[in-house]
Scaffold this motif. Structure first.
Motif, PDB file in Angstrom:
ATOM      1  N   SER A 182       1.648  32.819  -1.905  1.00 49.14           N
ATOM      2  CA  SER A 182       0.932  31.789  -1.168  1.00 49.14           C
ATOM      3  C   SER A 182       0.935  30.502  -1.955  1.00 49.14           C
ATOM      4  N   ASN A 209       4.751  26.217  -0.825  1.00 54.93           N
ATOM      5  CA  ASN A 209       5.033  24.809  -0.416  1.00 54.93           C
ATOM      6  C   ASN A 209       5.734  24.282  -1.354  1.00 54.93           C
ATOM      7  N   SER A 268       5.035  32.033  14.525  1.00 56.86           N
ATOM      8  CA  SER A 268       3.745  32.446  13.657  1.00 56.86           C
ATOM      9  C   SER A 268       3.855  33.454  12.677  1.00 56.86           C
ATOM     10  N   THR A 315       3.180  32.265   9.331  1.00 51.32           N
ATOM     11  CA  THR A 315       1.777  32.085   8.649  1.00 51.32           C
ATOM     12  C   THR A 315       1.162  33.448   7.977  1.00 51.32           C
ATOM     13  N   ILE A 316       1.784  34.549   8.270  1.00 51.57           N
ATOM     14  CA  ILE A 316       1.415  35.864   7.543  1.00 51.57           C
ATOM     15  C   ILE A 316       2.676  36.526   6.657  1.00 51.57           C
TER      16      ILE A 316
END
Length: 249
Positions: free
Chosen positions: A72, A76, A168, A171-172
């Motif tokens: 996590s 980015n 989606s 996101t997990i």
């Protein structure tokens, strides 16, 4: 068919690339510190944590949670690989250049080594546990086990974090990646050690000076990661490889 991209040295030394290497170093350090630290801690509070069923569960949970966080916090910046086998699998699938991937490896290995030296210091020189084969498990079985579980890991990375159709699911992705690592440690821990990550095995080997069977934790994960890098993008990803720009890596 996805193609392997060699890359250029100037791209691999851009400001964004240097930040990505630093992110991989930090993420891998955090993951290995928590993962190896959990094994040291359990060994300290039990007579033989490595053979204790509760220890297996605790260590699997610690690795899964730590990897969730490590992926996590790096996602980015570097993509949150935290694992040379993941980087290799993505390079085989054309998602990262070979040159940049080599620097990722260096950062990941360095992060693991530093984490283990820090653990050696903060635990007052307690032994750093290394990955090893379980009783009665041969090297062939060990390599196959590491191949299968690493394939599952890198396949999960492709499906949840790389595939443009992920939607989606993206996101997990860190949760899914942490879950598959925890589950694989529960399944493979008593047999091959459940590494799936050459850096996770290499750091403890360097600090402990014990390289017995360490090659297994390179060969198996790289084969598994490479297979996932061939199969998923070529069978399930419809887009051709687009070389990564220096702003991404």
């Amino acid at each position: 068919m996805a193609g392997i991209a060699f890359g250029r040295f100037d791209d691999s030394f851009s400001g964004a690339s240097i930040k990505a290497y630093l992110a991989e170093f930090i993420s891998t350090l955090l993951f290995v510190f928590a993962g190896v630290g959990s094994a040291i801690a359990f060994n300290k509070v039990t007579s033989n944590g490595a053979l204790d069923p509760a220890g297996l569960v605790a260590i699997a949970i610690a690795h899964g949670l730590a990897l969730f966080v490590a992926v996590s916090v790096g996602a980015n910046i570097s993509g949150g690989h935290v694992n040379p086998a993941v980087t290799y699998g993505l390079a085989v699938g054309g998602q990262i250049t070979i040159i940049t991937g080599i620097f990722y490896w260096i950062a990941q290995l360095a992060g693991s080594i530093v984490a283990c030296y820090l653990l050696k210091f903060v635990t007052a020189d307690l032994a750093i546990p290394t990955h090893s084969l379980g009783s009665g498990v041969g090297v062939t079985e060990g390599v196959v086990m590491e191949t299968v579980i690493t394939f599952a890991l890198v396949y999960t990375v492709y499906a949840t974090a790389v595939d443009p159709k992920k939607g989606s699911l993206g996101t997990i992705a860190p949760i899914a990646i942490g879950f598959i690592v925890g589950a694989n440690i529960l399944a493979a821990g008593p047999f091959s050690g459940g590494s799936m990550n050459p850096a996770r095995s290499f750091g403890p080997a360097v600090v402990s000076g014990d390289f017995k069977d360490n090659w297994i934790y390179w060969v198996g994960p790289l084969i598994g990661g490479g297979l996932a890098g061939v199969i998923y993008p070529n069978l399930f990803m419809n887009q051709q490889h687009v070389p990564l720009s220096s702003s991404d890596f």
